[in-house]
Design a protein around this motif. Sequence first.
Motif, mmCIF file in Angstrom:
data_model
loop_
_atom_site.group_PDB
_atom_site.id
_atom_site.type_symbol
_atom_site.label_atom_id
_atom_site.label_comp_id
_atom_site.label_asym_id
_atom_site.label_seq_id
_atom_site.Cartn_x
_atom_site.Cartn_y
_atom_site.Cartn_z
ATOM 1 N N LEU A 151 2.130 1.739 -3.515
ATOM 2 C CA LEU A 151 1.059 2.250 -4.364
ATOM 3 C C LEU A 151 0.828 3.738 -4.120
ATOM 4 O O LEU A 151 0.653 4.525 -5.068
ATOM 5 N N ALA A 152 0.851 4.153 -2.843
ATOM 6 C CA ALA A 152 0.667 5.575 -2.523
ATOM 7 C C ALA A 152 1.829 6.418 -3.034
ATOM 8 O O ALA A 152 1.630 7.536 -3.524
ATOM 9 N N ILE A 156 -1.985 4.431 -11.567
ATOM 10 C CA ILE A 156 -2.378 3.860 -10.273
ATOM 11 C C ILE A 156 -2.988 2.472 -10.468
ATOM 12 O O ILE A 156 -2.678 1.522 -9.722
ATOM 13 N N TRP A 200 0.827 -1.203 0.000
ATOM 14 C CA TRP A 200 0.000 0.000 0.000
ATOM 15 C C TRP A 200 0.865 1.259 0.000
ATOM 16 O O TRP A 200 0.525 2.261 -0.646
ATOM 17 N N VAL A 238 -2.653 9.535 -14.999
ATOM 18 C CA VAL A 238 -2.395 9.261 -13.583
ATOM 19 C C VAL A 238 -3.257 8.106 -13.089
ATOM 20 O O VAL A 238 -2.795 7.226 -12.363
ATOM 21 N N THR A 277 -0.273 -0.106 -11.267
ATOM 22 C CA THR A 277 0.466 -0.506 -10.068
ATOM 23 C C THR A 277 -0.352 -1.463 -9.216
ATOM 24 O O THR A 277 0.178 -2.455 -8.690
ATOM 25 N N ALA A 278 -1.646 -1.185 -9.064
ATOM 26 C CA ALA A 278 -2.508 -2.093 -8.305
ATOM 27 C C ALA A 278 -2.592 -3.463 -8.969
ATOM 28 O O ALA A 278 -2.563 -4.505 -8.297
ATOM 29 N N ALA A 324 1.494 6.792 -6.800
ATOM 30 C CA ALA A 324 0.388 7.711 -7.083
ATOM 31 C C ALA A 324 0.812 9.159 -6.831
ATOM 32 O O ALA A 324 0.505 10.057 -7.636
#
Length: 353
Positions: A154-155, A266, A151, A262, A269-270, A158
């Motif tokens: 991922l953040a 994201i 997580w 963008v 990546t998820a 982003a």
Amino acid sequence: MSSTSEKSSTSTSLLSAQTLVIVGIVWAVMALLFFLLFSVPLSQEDGLPPWYSIGTYVFECGAYLGASLVCLRNWKSPHMASGRNVWLGIGLGMLFYFIAGVLFGIWELYFELDPDVSPADAFYLGSYVVLIGGMVLAVTSKRLNLEFWQWGLLAAIAAFGIAVAIWVAAPDSWRQQLGMAPAAPQEVVTGSAPDSTAAKGKAPALDNSAQSKAKGTAAAAAKSASEESAEVTKAPEWVMALDKQLSPYAYAINLFYIVGDVFLLIIATALLLAFWGGRFSQSWRMIAAATFSLYIADMYFKWRDTQAEGSYQSGSLLEVFFVFSGILFGIGAVLEHDISTRSRQSRRTRRSA
């Protein structure tokens, strides 16, 4: 019967996963060499030659057309583990991107225009919508049981994508305040000297005749300039009128592209974290790499176009990532089709045994 079986075996060998992956890799290497060898203009005045621009469109459109075909082949197959609708969205996205590339090439190469908005943008917008929809379906079909560090990664990605997007889309006033752009030159207003002719009181008839001659010369120069520009562009009147009608929507469309890039970053990546280590991880790694390539190429294109103030000519080296994006989407579709069909055949073999 033997000839029929030989033809079917030959066609299946030509469309095998190994053959299609090799074709994609060869196409990517050829595109990279083409961009490396010929992307530097001979002079700043002449720019890039027309044959080079045509070659870039051939490589890019060929990659997206091939990707759309293999993705739509997955949509027709009922054995896809990720679901048919996932590959329908990705396949339509690749097809729309191919059509948009063809239209944009006609506007740039044939009409010799550099429009802010063209009919190609309708297909570019549609490609973002269906591509995001297909990738969202892929994410929702897989339960995201991510760890804490995943997580955090991922953040971080982003935040990085949003920061780059803001830097690309920031107005010039913001860049000047942040020191990312040179300050606008200040205009020096100087007082004009009094007119000596007015002071001397010359005849107004002579003054009016001089003004009429100047106006006539300016009008003739403007007319000749408009005629020369019309001859240079080679664009019909309806194309010029369409460009004028669409140009007010340029900022909103570019903003949509940046937000879409963008969002795709994201989601990619998820997907990469969700399918990591699974049976279909290899294909979705290719999809994630394709999305990263699309993000890099699109951000670079928008940044260069902003820096060049609309006079930028497409075809720079980093735009080869557009070609890589289409190839990686196609390779990901080929790998998932191969894994899904092989797993289906292995189940039939176990049942028959």
